[in-house]
Design an enzyme around this catalytic site. Sequence first.
Site, PDB file in Angstrom:
ATOM      1  N   HIS A 129      -4.990  15.950 -52.382  1.00  0.00           N
ATOM      2  CA  HIS A 129      -4.725  14.531 -52.634  1.00  0.00           C
ATOM      3  C   HIS A 129      -3.270  14.313 -53.059  1.00  0.00           C
ATOM      4  CE1 HIS A 129      -9.090  13.773 -52.514  1.00  0.00           C
ATOM      5  NE2 HIS A 129      -9.191  14.890 -53.219  1.00  0.00           N
ATOM      6  N   LYS A 153      22.695  11.276 -47.807  1.00  0.00           N
ATOM      7  CA  LYS A 153      21.345  11.360 -47.247  1.00  0.00           C
ATOM      8  C   LYS A 153      21.186  12.509 -46.252  1.00  0.00           C
ATOM      9  CE  LYS A 153      18.582   8.177 -47.307  1.00  0.00           C
ATOM     10  NZ  LYS A 153      17.280   8.067 -48.003  1.00  0.00           N
ATOM     11  N   HIS A 163       0.868  -1.178   0.000  1.00  0.00           N
ATOM     12  CA  HIS A 163       0.000   0.000   0.000  1.00  0.00           C
ATOM     13  C   HIS A 163       0.901   1.223   0.000  1.00  0.00           C
ATOM     14  CE1 HIS A 163      -3.073   2.923   1.079  1.00  0.00           C
ATOM     15  NE2 HIS A 163      -4.011   1.973   0.966  1.00  0.00           N
ATOM     16  N   SER A 188      24.043   5.539 -42.317  1.00  0.00           N
ATOM     17  CA  SER A 188      25.289   4.811 -42.070  1.00  0.00           C
ATOM     18  C   SER A 188      25.882   4.253 -43.357  1.00  0.00           C
ATOM     19  CB  SER A 188      25.034   3.658 -41.091  1.00  0.00           C
ATOM     20  OG  SER A 188      24.122   2.722 -41.653  1.00  0.00           O
TER      21      SER A 188
END
Length: 436
Positions: free
Chosen positions: A143, A270, A68, A265
């Site tokens: 869209h 990138k 408790h 990596s």
Amino acid sequence: MIERYTLPEMGRVWSDAHKYELWCRVETLVLEAHAKAGTVPADVVEPVRVAPPPTPERVAEIEATTQHDVIAFLSAWADNTKPREAAAYVHFGMTSSDLLDTALAVQLVEATDILLAKADALVVALRDHGLAHRDTLRVGRTHGIHGEPDVWGHRVADFAFAMARSRDRLRRARAAVGVCAISGAVGTYSNIDPDVERYVAAELGLAPADVSTQVVIRDGISEWVSALAITATVCEAIALEVRHGQRTEVRELWEPFGKGQKGSSAMPHKKNPIISERLAGMARIVRAQVTPVLEGIPLWHERDISHSSTERIALPDASIALDYMLNLTHRLVTGLVVDVERMRANLESTGGLIYTSTVLLELVNAGMSRDDEAYPLVQRAAMETWETGTPFRETLRTQAAAAGLTLDEARLDEVCRPERYVERLDGMFQRLAALS
């Protein structure tokens, strides 16, 4: 929430150490109120007030036996109270939820105040970015397909107002959770005077609960978590726009990319939208807390504890994650690179197809029926442009000639001027400038 996404100020709010500090504060205020009313001896207040909060380690040690948490806390704190006998009046007339719900309300208010400060800063950043790009032409997309000319500042303004509304929801939710309940075993004040509740509420800057059973019903907390989830999803909407804008085929937007940063990596070229993708993932974490917390509204009779374990996870995780997200979204917006020339190049890349809607209206104004003549003519010209790459003005002339129609070239020059499509946005930008 894992340490990786926990910022120090918000982490402190949800730490066990701070929780026990708040528990001590609530219990001391209740004791003060009792003493002022003559319910308990006045000389027990000071020993309790100066007793240091128990350490999380000591509470956990006792709880391993008691099973408790509140009893373990009270026992550990009593051990720190000198003389220990003064602690006999701590928790007088209270039940566990009086302590838990009231201290939780303080934590929720504290967490909300941190979030509100960051939401305010993000609204300002979005406002300023939108105003800076009120004349930056780009193509509007529906869209994912080119629609009509627009400006980048218009898109950003949408986010700014959405974030301002989200911030305002947080403010309202702060009031919904800032509630004190000190009403005893089943909420009937059987062993505690309602004046105690009012005193504690005033001292903590909370509102006394309109009603409590043994707990405060969880609609307010559910509103709070829902407000956090909406705010997180607005952050995700901003991030999604950047992710689309940073795609190689689009290249209109770039996340900040620091010196020494690496994108992959394996592929040195990138530059990935990792901030935006992280925001998208974390928004799922915040939204995921809504349903479990909502399900804490229906409890057995005056209370059970099925809500408790959920909230121990959901409330800290939702607020810690959103705190991190607001911080990260602000960094994204203030560091965002907008390629104005690329936006203009993309606008012009379909050879004028973005002007078909207004050309259609011009033909209708010239007397052609919309459905039987004007729309088919413009659509035939547009499909030829799609298929051959021939500029739309040329295919339109060809289709018009076949239909025996002479085009008003001067009028088409005006129709095919992208700036005319955004001339009526001044009112919106005035509202944006007034946003704070």
